[in-house]
Design an enzyme around this catalytic site. Sequence first.
Site, PDB file in Angstrom:
ATOM      1  N   HIS A  72       0.832  -1.212   0.000  1.00  0.00           N
ATOM      2  CA  HIS A  72       0.000   0.000   0.000  1.00  0.00           C
ATOM      3  C   HIS A  72       0.860   1.254   0.000  1.00  0.00           C
ATOM      4  O   HIS A  72       1.916   1.283   0.627  1.00  0.00           O
ATOM      5  CB  HIS A  72      -0.930   0.011   1.220  1.00  0.00           C
ATOM      6  N   PRO A  73       0.379   2.287  -0.683  1.00  0.00           N
ATOM      7  CA  PRO A  73       1.124   3.555  -0.692  1.00  0.00           C
ATOM      8  C   PRO A  73       0.923   4.291   0.627  1.00  0.00           C
ATOM      9  O   PRO A  73      -0.044   4.046   1.337  1.00  0.00           O
ATOM     10  CB  PRO A  73       0.448   4.332  -1.819  1.00  0.00           C
TER      11      PRO A  73
END
Length: 614
Positions: free
Chosen positions: A69-70
């Site tokens: 995930h960013p």
Amino acid sequence: MALTLDQLNAAAPDEALRLLDGLYEHSPWVVQRALAQRPFATLAALQWALVQSLAAATRDEQLGLIRAHPELAGKAMVANTLTAESTGEQSRAGLTHCTPDEFAQLQRLNADYNARFGFPFILAVRGPRGSGLTRQQIIAAFERRLGNPVDFEREEALRNIHRIAEIRLGDKFGVEPELGHRVWDWHEALAQHSDPGFKEQGQLTVTYLTDAHQACQRELMARMRESGFDEVGIDAVGNVVGVYHSAQEAGFAAGPPQGETAPSGGSEPREAGSVGAMRLLTGSHFDTVRNGGKYDGRLGIFVPIACVERLHRAGRRLPFGIEVVGFAEEEGQRYKATFLGSGALTGHFNPAWLDQTDADGIRMQDAMRAAGLPGTLDAIAALRRDPARYLGFVEVHIEQGPVLNEMGLPLGVVTSINASVRHVGEVIGMASHAGTTPMDRRRDAACAVAELALYLEQRAAQDGDSVATMGLLQVPGGSINVVPGRCAFSLDLRAPTDAQRDALERDVLAQLSAICERRGLGHRLERTMIAAAAPSAPDWQARWERAVAALGLPVHRMPSGAGHDAMKLHEVMPQAMLFVRGENSGISHNPLESTTSHDIELCVLAFEHLLNGL
Ligand SMILES: [Zn+2]
């Protein structure tokens, strides 16, 4: 074209995987393993398979998913390299429009979080209603979660990933929980009413018969009227009561009086013995603890209102009436009385309560009259329901605990409500000079109560499943340079069976006497509440189980550690409860209490299933 479950169930494995592409960030394996459980009867069943898939994965696989995930408002967002899903979510949350200060704060939080946990902070930024959290809410959640233990926070990240997937799934299938949104919004609106001193700080507090409490009564009545209830009114203890007539009653009462009829409970003549005159009783409380949550109690009023609204809009009547009660008081905040609302329906309103005073010296009877209630014992006694005219009592409630949240399940079926007992008391010693009274000559009331508090902790832990709490501990009129002469305290003791609770109470009271005797102190104690354990009626519990199973969800059975109005109704009629998952580890009696519109929608559908099966 939106995806359908039939399409997904019929697709070849590769095609099915492609149809659910992007659900879990760069981690198609979560979906791939869940797809082995096809066919799915419902979206909820598909989600449960996804939860199981991730739960069964190795720790490294889970961490890999989290790390895929960013960062929120991180480099990837700035460089425009996010996935399409993440871009939409982050910009919808306004993260692409942070002020320079907010942006700097988020970068700092990202760095601190990563340093502490070794993975990026993950939050379902579209929030419990799917419409998006504010930047302030996101930053607050970030700061709060930074303090979590590492193992807990990893699980919390996975829960947020499932929530993100839930919303993405809805987008793919073109399904919005419109019903859940609607009921979620009702909670927001009702939470606008709060007692003075709390409202100014944005806190929710609604105690018995205050102005905010009366505003809640009016709003609940308006909601019931709009939703098509035939009778709506406030009874003599301030409960809001709405009745949706059975097919038979509706036929008899051609053009029922609209609006102002106050339901009279048991005293109104009605043909007994026929099914059409029977009612299902349901409801929960709308008062709150101080700085409480928006769903505790209220969910159990709004969910059946939503069901009646759907029946009314469809022009449908059931073979029995539906009586929804918004109980005026359950939490025991303003007066030393709990279950005042539901207790009145079972004939257990204690006459002595009328003379009780609140912290401002206002007698309950005067508070009732000021609120336009008769304030007489006769009027209250008339509220007693005749159990022969009721099929039973069901109550929906937010779980107020971490179990469903940890399991990844939206609903749970209650097997029994724990027995409980409460006392308020005071230890009386001698106030004396803090400087001149030698330690061996003191009669310190607060030290005695402190000793009791530590005993409570140790004695309850000994049982394993008992709990004991001293939530109030106060030196009235105390002063920094005076040995406490008095100390007021409360006891709240709970256990799964009456016998276990009684043994706990016996030991605690014996310890209090022993402590006071040893220290040369006096004490007063008043038992303000005792409630027996309330096992669910097997046939009613089975109805909830069928309703949950019909949604495609596994049936999880669990006891209730908290007391509920259902335990009062239990004294006179069969009852069973349904629990709804709470976010944030199921925290309750706290402003962080939260539940999603998806879970609320499932709860309404379960209730509807129960109604249709009766
Ligand atoms: Zn409650």
